[in-house]
Design a protein around this motif. Structure first.
Motif, mmCIF file in Angstrom:
data_model
loop_
_atom_site.group_PDB
_atom_site.id
_atom_site.type_symbol
_atom_site.label_atom_id
_atom_site.label_comp_id
_atom_site.label_asym_id
_atom_site.label_seq_id
_atom_site.Cartn_x
_atom_site.Cartn_y
_atom_site.Cartn_z
ATOM 1 N N LEU A 6 0.826 -1.220 0.000
ATOM 2 C CA LEU A 6 0.000 0.000 0.000
ATOM 3 C C LEU A 6 0.856 1.264 0.000
ATOM 4 O O LEU A 6 0.342 2.378 -0.019
ATOM 5 C CB LEU A 6 -0.911 0.013 1.235
ATOM 6 C CG LEU A 6 -1.999 -1.060 1.314
ATOM 7 C CD1 LEU A 6 -2.637 -1.079 2.699
ATOM 8 C CD2 LEU A 6 -3.063 -0.826 0.247
ATOM 9 N N GLY A 7 2.199 1.049 0.055
ATOM 10 C CA GLY A 7 3.116 2.195 0.074
ATOM 11 C C GLY A 7 3.133 2.903 1.415
ATOM 12 O O GLY A 7 3.373 4.110 1.492
ATOM 13 N N CYS A 8 2.827 2.153 2.484
ATOM 14 C CA CYS A 8 2.775 2.769 3.819
ATOM 15 C C CYS A 8 3.886 2.227 4.710
ATOM 16 O O CYS A 8 4.272 1.069 4.587
ATOM 17 C CB CYS A 8 1.433 2.469 4.490
ATOM 18 S SG CYS A 8 0.028 3.111 3.601
ATOM 19 N N GLU A 9 4.341 3.079 5.634
ATOM 20 C CA GLU A 9 5.351 2.666 6.618
ATOM 21 C C GLU A 9 4.747 1.675 7.606
ATOM 22 O O GLU A 9 3.534 1.698 7.846
ATOM 23 C CB GLU A 9 5.816 3.895 7.407
ATOM 24 C CG GLU A 9 6.406 4.986 6.558
ATOM 25 C CD GLU A 9 7.903 5.020 6.681
ATOM 26 O OE1 GLU A 9 8.533 3.948 6.798
ATOM 27 O OE2 GLU A 9 8.462 6.135 6.664
ATOM 28 N N PHE A 10 5.614 0.882 8.210
ATOM 29 C CA PHE A 10 5.196 -0.096 9.230
ATOM 30 C C PHE A 10 5.072 0.640 10.567
ATOM 31 O O PHE A 10 6.007 0.640 11.375
ATOM 32 C CB PHE A 10 6.263 -1.199 9.277
ATOM 33 C CG PHE A 10 5.906 -2.390 10.120
ATOM 34 C CD1 PHE A 10 4.753 -3.114 9.905
ATOM 35 C CD2 PHE A 10 6.766 -2.808 11.135
ATOM 36 C CE1 PHE A 10 4.447 -4.240 10.670
ATOM 37 C CE2 PHE A 10 6.478 -3.934 11.912
ATOM 38 C CZ PHE A 10 5.307 -4.637 11.677
ATOM 39 N N THR A 11 3.935 1.328 10.757
ATOM 40 C CA THR A 11 3.716 2.076 12.003
ATOM 41 C C THR A 11 2.392 1.634 12.630
ATOM 42 O O THR A 11 1.504 1.158 11.915
ATOM 43 C CB THR A 11 3.617 3.597 11.748
ATOM 44 O OG1 THR A 11 2.422 3.835 10.989
ATOM 45 C CG2 THR A 11 4.821 4.139 11.015
ATOM 46 N N PRO A 12 2.233 1.841 13.951
ATOM 47 C CA PRO A 12 0.968 1.464 14.593
ATOM 48 C C PRO A 12 -0.215 2.178 13.958
ATOM 49 O O PRO A 12 -1.262 1.587 13.720
ATOM 50 C CB PRO A 12 1.149 1.919 16.038
ATOM 51 C CG PRO A 12 2.565 2.269 16.210
ATOM 52 C CD PRO A 12 3.205 2.407 14.879
ATOM 53 N N ASP A 13 -0.018 3.461 13.659
ATOM 54 C CA ASP A 13 -1.103 4.242 13.078
ATOM 55 C C ASP A 13 -1.557 3.651 11.742
ATOM 56 O O ASP A 13 -2.758 3.519 11.480
ATOM 57 C CB ASP A 13 -0.594 5.668 12.845
ATOM 58 C CG ASP A 13 -1.661 6.677 13.205
ATOM 59 O OD1 ASP A 13 -2.527 6.313 14.024
ATOM 60 O OD2 ASP A 13 -1.638 7.789 12.657
ATOM 61 N N ASN A 14 -0.566 3.278 10.911
ATOM 62 C CA ASN A 14 -0.914 2.710 9.599
ATOM 63 C C ASN A 14 -1.569 1.346 9.727
ATOM 64 O O ASN A 14 -2.462 1.004 8.950
ATOM 65 C CB ASN A 14 0.334 2.626 8.709
ATOM 66 C CG ASN A 14 0.703 3.990 8.153
ATOM 67 O OD1 ASN A 14 -0.147 4.884 8.116
ATOM 68 N ND2 ASN A 14 1.933 4.152 7.728
ATOM 69 N N ILE A 15 -1.134 0.556 10.685
ATOM 70 C CA ILE A 15 -1.770 -0.754 10.891
ATOM 71 C C ILE A 15 -3.252 -0.547 11.193
ATOM 72 O O ILE A 15 -4.126 -1.181 10.612
ATOM 73 C CB ILE A 15 -1.089 -1.536 12.039
ATOM 74 C CG1 ILE A 15 0.310 -1.962 11.603
ATOM 75 C CG2 ILE A 15 -1.919 -2.766 12.441
ATOM 76 C CD1 ILE A 15 1.105 -2.682 12.670
ATOM 77 N N VAL A 16 -3.522 0.399 12.078
ATOM 78 C CA VAL A 16 -4.914 0.627 12.501
ATOM 79 C C VAL A 16 -5.743 1.267 11.392
ATOM 80 O O VAL A 16 -6.889 0.884 11.158
ATOM 81 C CB VAL A 16 -4.935 1.504 13.780
ATOM 82 C CG1 VAL A 16 -6.347 1.930 14.124
ATOM 83 C CG2 VAL A 16 -4.327 0.732 14.943
ATOM 84 N N THR A 17 -5.161 2.228 10.684
ATOM 85 C CA THR A 17 -5.990 2.957 9.703
ATOM 86 C C THR A 17 -6.021 2.293 8.322
ATOM 87 O O THR A 17 -7.027 2.366 7.635
ATOM 88 C CB THR A 17 -5.498 4.418 9.528
ATOM 89 O OG1 THR A 17 -4.131 4.374 9.108
ATOM 90 C CG2 THR A 17 -5.618 5.206 10.816
ATOM 91 N N GLN A 18 -4.918 1.629 7.930
ATOM 92 C CA GLN A 18 -4.855 1.103 6.554
ATOM 93 C C GLN A 18 -5.312 -0.349 6.437
ATOM 94 O O GLN A 18 -5.733 -0.773 5.366
ATOM 95 C CB GLN A 18 -3.413 1.203 6.005
ATOM 96 C CG GLN A 18 -2.833 2.602 6.023
ATOM 97 C CD GLN A 18 -3.616 3.549 5.135
ATOM 98 O OE1 GLN A 18 -3.987 3.210 4.020
ATOM 99 N NE2 GLN A 18 -3.907 4.731 5.652
#
Ligand code: 0O2
Length: 225
Positions: A79-91
């Motif tokens: 998805l082109g997203c960093e491995f962050t808690p925020d991205n896990i929850v939102t993406q």
């Protein structure tokens, strides 16, 4: 709260930061496990109640899983997203997954409707691959729901993916997953023939599901089932 951290997790240049981030990841996964437990209990309650009223269980079995860290990482990368808690929850919507395997096709819709009508559940998305099967023959009813989970630090809405299918659909999907899905074997010799054969198996399962449903409907005219 863990989900507000937007810094990437894989920075190993600072070991202490890495250790802290691992703890945050574990905390988040614990939250998803709790969400699964909440939804599983709801499903078990519905199955139990139904079995008392109708002397049979609409749910054959329930399987749950938390997405593996490497799958989470790969999906975020895609998805082109960093491995962050925020991205896990939102993406991602399928970190917590529940598979509900039912006896008959109409049980799937009964369970889905009963769950969706509970006032603490918000249905975020429905994909009905039973009415609209995937081109490869895959069938299943998918829901993404949000459910509040009560932790000591407060109430947190958590997303859970629910896949509801018959025993037949599950049999086909499980074998197809092992044989083909995600393995990138489209390049192999005879792939088209294998796809055609898998599709024929999917059609056989559809026919069997429909036949069993017809039998149930006939018996249902005389008995509550
Ligand atoms: P796993 O290992 O089961 O978790 P997305 O989930 O957003 O990446 P998509 O296609 O928008 O992808 O979601 P969809 O269609 O709701 O499908 C998600 C899940 O359904 C998959 O999860 C599989 O479990 C299952 N699924 C979908 N299509 C097929 C299929 O053709 N064959 C089989 N056997 N299963 C399928 P994951 O994360 O891909 O895999």
């Amino acid at each position: 709260m863990a989900t507000k951290d937007t810094k990437p997790w894989l920075d190993t240049s600072d070991p202490q930061k890495f250790i802290n981030n691992t703890a945050k990841f574990n905390d988040l996964m614990m939250m998803y496990r709790c969400a699964i437990r909440e939804v599983r209990t709801k499903l078990e309650v519905l199955d139990d109640e139904f079995s008392v009223e109708n002397q049979r269980n609409p749910i054959s079995f329930i399987k749950t899983r938390i997405k593996k860290p490497e799958s989470i990482y790969r999906k975020l990368q895609k998805l082109g997203c960093e491995f962050t808690p925020d991205n896990i929850v939102t993406q991602l919507h399928d970190v917590a997954g529940i598979r509900v395997v039912c006896a008959f096709v109409d049980d799937i819709y009964t369970i889905a409707d009963l769950l969706a009508s509970q006032d603490d559940i918000t249905v975020l998305q429905v994909k009905d691959y039973i009415k609209n099967p995937k081109p490869n023959g895959y069938r299943s009813y998918h829901m993404i729901i949000e459910i509040p989970v009560f932790f000591s630090r407060g109430k947190t809405p958590m997303k859970v993916e629910i896949q509801i299918r018959t025993n037949g659909m599950d049999f086909w999907a499980t074998l197809e997953h092992q044989l083909r899905y995600k393995k990138g074997i489209e390049q192999m010799d005879g792939y088209e023939e294998v796809s055609k054969e898998l599709m024929e198996c999917a059609v056989a399962v559809i026919n069997m599901d429909n036949e069993m449903q017809n039998i149930k409907n006939k018996i249902g005219k005389f008995h509550d089932i």
